[in-house]
Scaffold this motif. Structure first.
Motif, PDB file in Angstrom:
ATOM      1  N   ALA A  82       3.687 -10.589  92.414  1.00 28.75           N
ATOM      2  CA  ALA A  82       3.610 -12.043  92.626  1.00 28.75           C
ATOM      3  C   ALA A  82       2.290 -12.387  93.311  1.00 28.75           C
ATOM      4  CB  ALA A  82       4.779 -12.481  93.486  1.00 28.75           C
ATOM      5  N   PRO A  83       1.678 -13.516  92.938  1.00 25.17           N
ATOM      6  CA  PRO A  83       0.455 -13.945  93.621  1.00 25.17           C
ATOM      7  C   PRO A  83       0.722 -14.123  95.114  1.00 25.17           C
ATOM      8  CG  PRO A  83       0.963 -15.372  91.753  1.00 25.17           C
ATOM      9  CD  PRO A  83       2.122 -14.435  91.913  1.00 25.17           C
ATOM     10  N   MET A  84      -0.338 -14.035  95.931  1.00 24.43           N
ATOM     11  CA  MET A  84      -0.158 -13.981  97.377  1.00 24.43           C
ATOM     12  C   MET A  84       0.569 -15.203  97.929  1.00 24.43           C
ATOM     13  SD  MET A  84      -0.291 -11.743  99.498  1.00 24.43           S
ATOM     14  CE  MET A  84       0.673 -12.126 100.956  1.00 24.43           C
ATOM     15  N   ALA A  85       0.307 -16.379  97.344  1.00 28.30           N
ATOM     16  CA  ALA A  85       0.975 -17.584  97.864  1.00 28.30           C
ATOM     17  C   ALA A  85       2.485 -17.433  97.707  1.00 28.30           C
ATOM     18  CB  ALA A  85       0.480 -18.814  97.117  1.00 28.30           C
ATOM     19  N   ASP A  86       2.909 -16.845  96.580  1.00 29.30           N
ATOM     20  CA  ASP A  86       4.346 -16.649  96.351  1.00 29.30           C
ATOM     21  C   ASP A  86       4.907 -15.584  97.286  1.00 29.30           C
ATOM     22  OD1 ASP A  86       4.303 -18.543  94.427  1.00 29.30           O
ATOM     23  OD2 ASP A  86       4.254 -17.146  92.724  1.00 29.30           O
ATOM     24  N   VAL A  87       4.121 -14.515  97.493  1.00 28.88           N
ATOM     25  CA  VAL A  87       4.590 -13.456  98.398  1.00 28.88           C
ATOM     26  C   VAL A  87       4.772 -14.052  99.785  1.00 28.88           C
ATOM     27  CG1 VAL A  87       3.992 -11.265  99.514  1.00 28.88           C
ATOM     28  CG2 VAL A  87       3.537 -11.579  97.086  1.00 28.88           C
ATOM     29  N   ARG A  88       3.813 -14.864 100.194  1.00 28.87           N
ATOM     30  CA  ARG A  88       3.913 -15.476 101.534  1.00 28.87           C
ATOM     31  C   ARG A  88       5.169 -16.358 101.630  1.00 28.87           C
ATOM     32  NH1 ARG A  88       1.348 -16.691 106.209  1.00 28.87           N
ATOM     33  NH2 ARG A  88       1.723 -18.777 106.994  1.00 28.87           N
ATOM     34  N   ARG A  89       5.372 -17.165 100.611  1.00 26.37           N
ATOM     35  CA  ARG A  89       6.560 -18.040 100.603  1.00 26.37           C
ATOM     36  C   ARG A  89       7.832 -17.191 100.701  1.00 26.37           C
ATOM     37  NH1 ARG A  89       9.733 -19.811  96.577  1.00 26.37           N
ATOM     38  NH2 ARG A  89       8.442 -19.106  94.849  1.00 26.37           N
ATOM     39  N   ALA A  90       7.849 -16.090  99.951  1.00 32.91           N
ATOM     40  CA  ALA A  90       9.041 -15.231  99.971  1.00 32.91           C
ATOM     41  C   ALA A  90       9.220 -14.570 101.340  1.00 32.91           C
ATOM     42  CB  ALA A  90       8.926 -14.170  98.881  1.00 32.91           C
ATOM     43  N   LEU A  91       8.109 -14.149 101.936  1.00 33.14           N
ATOM     44  CA  LEU A  91       8.223 -13.495 103.251  1.00 33.14           C
ATOM     45  C   LEU A  91       8.718 -14.485 104.311  1.00 33.14           C
ATOM     46  CD1 LEU A  91       5.037 -11.206 103.296  1.00 33.14           C
ATOM     47  CD2 LEU A  91       7.424 -10.541 102.923  1.00 33.14           C
ATOM     48  N   LEU A  92       8.282 -15.727 104.181  1.00 30.29           N
ATOM     49  CA  LEU A  92       8.776 -16.758 105.109  1.00 30.29           C
ATOM     50  C   LEU A  92      10.289 -16.913 104.951  1.00 30.29           C
ATOM     51  CD1 LEU A  92       5.981 -19.462 104.676  1.00 30.29           C
ATOM     52  CD2 LEU A  92       6.436 -18.096 106.707  1.00 30.29           C
ATOM     53  N   ALA A  93      10.732 -16.913 103.704  1.00 35.60           N
ATOM     54  CA  ALA A  93      12.177 -17.061 103.462  1.00 35.60           C
ATOM     55  C   ALA A  93      12.929 -15.853 104.024  1.00 35.60           C
ATOM     56  CB  ALA A  93      12.436 -17.208 101.966  1.00 35.60           C
ATOM     57  N   VAL A  94      12.378 -14.650 103.822  1.00 41.37           N
ATOM     58  CA  VAL A  94      13.021 -13.444 104.364  1.00 41.37           C
ATOM     59  C   VAL A  94      13.125 -13.574 105.883  1.00 41.37           C
ATOM     60  CG1 VAL A  94      12.759 -10.950 104.731  1.00 41.37           C
ATOM     61  CG2 VAL A  94      12.221 -11.933 102.494  1.00 41.37           C
TER      62      VAL A  94
END
Ligand SMILES: Cc1ncc(COP(=O)(O)O)c(C=O)c1O
Length: 493
Positions: A459-471
């Motif tokens: 996943a592009p970094m913006a998506d990874v960041r969004r996912a990590l925030l959700a985690v």
């Protein structure tokens, strides 16, 4: 409306060696119809088909059908064909359908049970981000291969020779002495594990614990007993503990993922590689190295490999699927030459060969230098994403959470307090369209870790960041249990 298939009946000439005559056709059909073997309503072959199949002289088939109709056994329906007539004017019933039973199948490995919903962000997938795939360059090579005038329609069971030569040469550039005759091309490196495990005489194989789940499932399917060797990506490998297990269980082969181990993302240190080679020598243990990750570091740095340090007796496998194009499905196995015929025979038994058109395309891709350019770009991109991933983790994760720092590459391991319910976390994230791998399939044994793999390759970094925030949010929710109050950390999107 489509026409029903016609029935087929063996028709032979009454005079051996002669051409079938109209009387032979009449005799054959009349016999089958009267015996009830061709029920009323069945369609017979059209005249032209019968003529062609039996090599009849003109009008023979028509004369036979006319005779059968005159006897009341057939009737023609305009534009539909010739059918077996019903006796005594009873309307024909459709031919009986005998349904065979379904075969009884072995259960599907548990990791295949539930793929994430379409559109879900896959936070644990080690595939490459589709944006980074070298589409045009690969297309160009494919076109060029198809245009080659001398393109062979057949294939070499071991794999397309120019690609084997190119792989041997590339490994040579990394200090490994490899001859093209030692390279077996496979349909992804998964097939390399399959070929090796099906070729062993002693059915006991050591693997890391946690284990690469599809590797585990494949070994189980091939009747191989697994000997788990605990791997802690935070503490490294306890070689003494491994040695004790090997001495006790006596596996014949150790399958080791030496760079970016799946699922932990751990890479063996040079000291561990050397220790493993010494251990293998002491215990007569053969080694299979899965080296999918050693060339995913930036600045064209390669991690050392067991094959480099241990020489030609180490079986070595690698793949282009996670670095170039998942759908290419090209991997390879490098084996000592005396083992090659047996391993190629195992490959032939399951697939006969691997797709030479794609292999030729990849050979061209390597030859033009496109792969090196692509790897440079991929490594630089992964490095950036890795750094960004670390920054986000430091920023948003609760203090009880820890993660590995593999130095780059595609994945790291996020480890959580035992109080976190991983199933609940997965569910909560799935509801937010984020998928994390269910790592329980990698822990059939001890379960000494408690977390999952984070990939920044897909996943592009913006998506990874969004996912990590959700985690992080979900974790904070779970960690703030009654009786254990703590301040929620502010999370900035
Ligand atoms: C460590 C490891 N080895 C082998 C494979 C098989 O990959 P492929 O068949 O795509 O080369 C995978 C796939 O995820 C993997 O993670």
């Amino acid at each position: 409306m489509s026409r029903p298939p016609f029935v087929s009946v063996h028709i032979q000439s009454a005079a051996p060696g002669r051409r079938v005559a109209a009387a032979d056709i009449v005799e054959a059909y009349a016999r089958e119809i009267r015996a009830g073997r061709i029920p009323a309503g069945c369609r017979l072959p059209p005249v032209r088909v019968l003529e062609r199949q039996l090599g009849l002289s003109k009008n023979t088939a028509q004369a036979a059908y006319d005779e059968l109709a005159a006897r009341g056994l057939l009737h023609g329906r305009p534009r539909e064909g010739v059918f077996v007539a019903a006796a005594d004017g009873v309307s024909p019933s459709p031919p009986p359908v005998a349904q065979p039973p379904l075969p009884a199948l072995k259960p599907v490995p548990d990791m295949f049970a539930s793929p994430p919903r379409e559109g879900t962000l896959r936070l644990s997938s080690a595939f490459i981000d589709p944006e980074l795939l070298p589409r045009e360059a690969l297309l160009d090579c494919f076109r060029s291969v198809l245009r080659q005038p001398g393109l062979e329609p057949f294939y070499d069971h071991q794999g397309h020779p120019p690609l084997r030569a190119a792989i041997a040469q590339r490994l040579g550039r990394r200090g490994m002495e490899v001859r093209p005759e030692q390279v077996i091309l496979t349909v992804g490196s998964q097939q390399a594990i399959d070929i090796v495990s099906r070729s062993l005489t002693v059915g006991r194989m050591a693997t890391e614990d946690p284990v690469y789940p599809y590797g585990r499932a494949l070994l189980e399917r091939n009747g191989i007993e697994r000997v788990p060797l605990p791997l802690d990506p935070f503490a490294g490998i306890d070689l003494d503990a491994w040695e004790q297990i090997v001495a006790r269980r006596r596996p014949s082969l150790l399958y080791a993922i030496t760079s970016f181990q799946n699922p932990t993302g751990y890479s063996y240190s040079s000291h561990e590689l050397a220790g493993l080679l010494a251990l293998a020598q002491r215990h007569g243990l053969a080694l299979l190295e899965d080296d999918w990750g050693s060339d995913m570091l930036p600045d064209s740095e390669y991690r050392p490999s067991l094959r480099l340090l241990g020489g030609a007796n180490v079986l070595y496998m690698n793949s282009f699927t996670k670095k170039l194009w998942p759908a290419l499905r090209i991997g390879y196995l490098v084996a000592p030459e005396p083992l090659v015929p047996t391993l190629v025979a195992a490959k032939r038994l399951s697939t006969l060969g691997s797709p030479p058109l794609l292999e030729a395309t990849l050979a061209e891709f390597l030859d033009r230098g496109y792969y090196d350019t692509h790897l440079d770009r991929l490594q630089a991109e992964l490095d950036q994403r890795y750094q960004a991933c670390l920054t986000t983790l430091r920023e948003v994760m609760p203090p009880e959470v820890r993660w590995t720092t593999p130095g780059g590459g595609p994945t790291l391991w996020l480890d959580l307090p035992r109080s976190v319910d991983l199933g609940r976390l997965r569910q909560a994230l799935a509801a937010r369209w984020i998928d994390i791998e269910d790592a329980s399939v990698a822990f059939p044994d001890a379960g000494h870790l408690h977390g999952f793999r984070i990939s920044y390759a897909y996943a592009p970094m913006a998506d990874v960041r969004r996912a990590l925030l959700a985690v992080a949010e979900e974790l904070q929710g779970q960690l703030q249990q009654p009786g254990r109050p703590r301040e929620a950390r502010a999370i900035r999107a």
